[in-house]
Design a protein around this motif. Structure first.
Motif, short mmCIF file in Angstrom:
data_model
loop_
_atom_site.label_atom_id
_atom_site.label_comp_id
_atom_site.label_asym_id
_atom_site.label_seq_id
_atom_site.Cartn_x
_atom_site.Cartn_y
_atom_site.Cartn_z
N UNK A 121 -18.48 -30.69 67.03
CA UNK A 121 -18.05 -31.73 67.96
C UNK A 121 -18.98 -31.97 69.15
N UNK A 150 -27.44 -47.21 76.01
CA UNK A 150 -28.87 -46.92 75.83
C UNK A 150 -29.42 -47.48 74.52
N UNK A 168 -23.66 -43.71 76.81
CA UNK A 168 -24.58 -43.44 75.70
C UNK A 168 -24.84 -44.71 74.90
N UNK A 190 -34.15 -43.40 66.53
CA UNK A 190 -33.65 -42.20 67.22
C UNK A 190 -32.14 -42.37 67.35
N UNK A 191 -31.40 -41.57 66.61
CA UNK A 191 -29.98 -41.85 66.40
C UNK A 191 -29.06 -40.88 67.15
N UNK A 192 -28.02 -41.43 67.75
CA UNK A 192 -26.95 -40.61 68.33
C UNK A 192 -25.64 -41.07 67.72
N UNK A 193 -24.82 -40.12 67.29
CA UNK A 193 -23.48 -40.46 66.82
C UNK A 193 -22.49 -40.22 67.96
N UNK A 194 -21.79 -41.28 68.31
CA UNK A 194 -20.75 -41.20 69.35
C UNK A 194 -19.41 -41.08 68.61
N UNK A 195 -18.55 -40.18 69.05
CA UNK A 195 -17.28 -39.97 68.33
C UNK A 195 -16.16 -39.65 69.32
N UNK A 226 -14.90 -37.08 70.44
CA UNK A 226 -15.07 -35.99 71.40
C UNK A 226 -16.20 -36.27 72.40
N UNK A 227 -16.84 -37.41 72.25
CA UNK A 227 -17.93 -37.76 73.18
C UNK A 227 -17.34 -38.09 74.54
N UNK A 228 -17.93 -37.49 75.56
CA UNK A 228 -17.32 -37.63 76.89
C UNK A 228 -17.65 -38.96 77.57
N UNK A 241 -33.77 -46.91 69.67
CA UNK A 241 -32.59 -46.07 69.94
C UNK A 241 -31.42 -46.72 69.20
N UNK A 285 -22.10 -34.16 70.77
CA UNK A 285 -22.65 -35.51 70.58
C UNK A 285 -24.16 -35.33 70.43
N UNK A 286 -24.65 -35.57 69.22
CA UNK A 286 -26.00 -35.11 68.87
C UNK A 286 -27.00 -36.27 68.76
N UNK A 287 -28.18 -36.06 69.30
CA UNK A 287 -29.30 -36.98 69.10
C UNK A 287 -30.47 -36.19 68.53
N UNK A 288 -31.09 -36.72 67.48
CA UNK A 288 -32.32 -36.08 66.97
C UNK A 288 -33.52 -36.83 67.54
N UNK A 302 -23.02 -31.22 65.12
CA UNK A 302 -22.08 -32.32 64.91
C UNK A 302 -20.74 -31.80 64.40
N UNK A 308 -37.59 -37.18 67.50
CA UNK A 308 -38.65 -36.89 66.52
C UNK A 308 -39.93 -37.60 66.89
N UNK A 351 -39.81 -41.10 68.26
CA UNK A 351 -38.99 -41.36 69.44
C UNK A 351 -39.89 -41.76 70.60
N UNK A 353 -23.42 -32.84 75.09
CA UNK A 353 -24.58 -33.59 74.60
C UNK A 353 -25.59 -32.59 74.06
#
Lengths: 382, 382
Positions: A253, B272, B269, B255-260, B262-264, B231, A255-258, A250, A260, A263, A231
């Motif tokens: 690999x 939320x 997530x 406020x963005x998270x990309x789940x993919x 490789x996300x554990x 979120x 899992x990224x949240x920005x 990203x 700002x 938020x 994360x």
């Protein structure tokens, strides 16, 4: 607080342009050596029990002990030094073997003292690794056309492999027009939308990655921090640090949240992160309570705060409350001596890569010509 | 499961190319009307108590009641219809006032039945709103040069405002070369890295936004879903849906998270999120337990699953377990009838915008010429 502001809005620590309006204030790019000498840890995740060794800075050790630090210090100064040595060796090899010397052109308009300092620093850094530097200094009342003419000349000059326009430009100039004029092959800042687009897309490769976020990731790599599947929270969403840093994480690999300025619960979200990159420009905003125990923190902010005990009347702090972070995190970059020194190292690295690519393209074209000539010869022989 | 696969890899529902390898399987772009007629809700956040009204689909109401739904159905079919009517009116106005008719060119190579169907659907959609469509159909053994020649012709043709190359191309062709040949001014798919870069950057505007993610955001807008400060979780990180959808949400201050893949902990997530956009291609992956009560869900996946009770032997489901989502979410897009119909509507919208922009540029150039001529006249008069 923050009565003095020193900023370098071009590649070197341009974090002051972060649009984190609710938190933002002045920033500083002055850098001083603070951190002790550490190089690459082979462990995939840095254990919290690692102690801080400092054979060269007793002041720092004392400070660390006073705050009962358990975090490893990510020493950007030492990594940048190591990188410069590597770049220097590569530049020498390039010169010896094929006679190519990488070249960086910097265009400075006007008489801002801070801009002059940044340009001088870049020039010095180039000299230290054997990269040629070309400088154009135009008066404050120069026309946009004059600047564009120099860019056009540098675009066409095969001895120039990178072009930087020192920002800010005088207000009568259109910054976007001028930056867009730099050919993408020499956009060592990596801010061209085509580079950013390629950075965002899977299966595409940018020609250049922006220097400061590239420096952040390089620090994580050199300290053996595992990124895949982790994360990550990037605080700040600027075009020059936050956004490209998120895209880089990203690509690896995470899992990224920005997080700002809009938020609603930055503390809660940041506390979920294994890796935090903060690029906001708000002194000590990220407190210990924002940090998950064992997280790795890369602090891009360089903020001057008043300090009567300092001879200069101010000292530099990051976005992250360093003392508190040291008690919670597994590893943390100091300010100064963390990300700061990496930015110019990455600029040199981008210029070197550009020179190598230009040579490869030239050789490739030559090979095609030779092949075509061979084929023509074969046809003639038949 | 999913023995039949229907995919449109160009702009219309290209979700099958999502690199969500751990979860991914076949996808389907067949769309059937399911949802009832709803248009824009003025409430910033849709209350969970909203009931599902369906004056036109008793089958759907029964289904909704059976699963004790409290979620509002986001009716993409109805919104797409409304959009087409708006586009049609604008196209007529454009034609009447300035004599410009937007034009979309589609290049199809080979004899794939599914590709032929998608091209036919696009042609029909163009006709229905008064947009001219141009189709080139080349045999499977056509050369890359032939395709590039047609693209070049369309690039230079002022009656063509958008160019689509139907994918997949035969294996002997380099897809990236061919797609890169489409001029950015006519890249109505919005996949050019320059467009993606501009989408990622604050203060920059892309010429086109990719159709499917643009359709997702349009649905949120038309249903009055507040995005700012929320979120958002995007599941899937493809170049054509997930990544640009995340960039669009980010541009609107979520406020963005990309789940993919490789996300554990994707479930934790996703739970939320106030807004979920899923573009994975895994039937029913997002269960009720993944959803925060009151969340708004946009389901991009269109997955065929075996169904002996259906005359076709299969039925279409989304990435989100619809029955469970209806019990938890505030609003949800059905599959089919949700995002699917929006993609072609957005393609038409992008083609219309392109025609308007081309006309504006032409008029702008004309104005400059007239102005220059006036100035020349003034100089002569002096």
């Amino acid at each position: 607080m923050a009565s003095m502001i020193f900023t370098d809005p071009s590649s070197a620590a341009a974090v002051h342009r972060l649009p984190f309006t609710r938190f933002s204030n002045g920033l500083n790019t002055l850098r001083r050596f603070v951190g002790p000498l550490h190089v690459s840890s082979p462990t995939p995740t840095l254990p919290r029990t690692l102690s801080v060794h400092s054979p060269r800075s007793s002041r720092f050790v004392t400070a660390s002990m006073a705050i009962e630090s358990s975090a490893k210090v990510i020493d950007g100064k030492a990594v940048a030094k190591q990188m410069r040595e590597e770049i220097s060796a590569e530049v020498s090899k390039l010169k010896e073997t094929i006679g190519v010397v990488p070249g960086l052109a910097v265009i400075l308009v006007g008489d801002r003292k801070d801009s002059a300092t940044y340009v001088r620093n870049k020039k010095k850094a180039c000299e230290s690794v054997g990269i040629n530097s070309f400088e154009v200094h135009l008066p404050d009342d120069a026309s946009e056309e004059e600047v564009l003419k120099f860019i056009s000349d540098f675009n066409g000059d095969p001895s120039v492999h990178g072009i930087l326009v020192q920002l800010p430009l005088p207000s009568h100039m259109n910054e976007q027009n001028i930056l867009n004029a730099v050919t993408i092959e020499k956009d060592v800042d990596g801010f061209h939308p085509l580079n950013i687009g390629r950075l965002a897309m899977r299966g595409r490769e940018p020609l250049f990655v922006p220097c400061t976020p590239k420096g952040c990731i390089e620090l994580l790599h050199r300290y053996g921090v595992d990124i895949k599947g982790k994360r990550a929270v990037v605080i700040g969403r600027s075009n020059i640090v936050g956004m490209p840093a998120a895209l880089l994480l990203q690509r690896e690999d995470a899992t990224v949240t920005i997080v700002h300025s809009r938020t609603k619960n930055p503390e809660e979200i940041t506390r979920q992160a294994d890796i935090i990159i903060s690029a906001v420009g708000q002194p000590n905003m990220v407190r210990g309570s924002w940090i998950k125990p064992g997280a790795v923190i890369v602090d891009v902010g360089i903020n001057p705060v008043e300090d009567a005990s300092s001879p200069r009347g101010y000292r530099l702090v990051g976005d992250v409350c360093y003392d508190e972070a040291c008690k919670v995190a597994a590893a943390v970059t100091p300010v100064p001596g963390g990300v700061g020194p990496m930015t110019i190292a990455m600029l040199l690295s981008n210029t070197l890569s550009s020179a190598k690519r230009a040579f490869d393209i030239k050789i490739g074209a030559l090979r095609i010509r030779v092949k075509a000539s061979d084929e023509a010869g074969s046809r003639l022989a038949l």
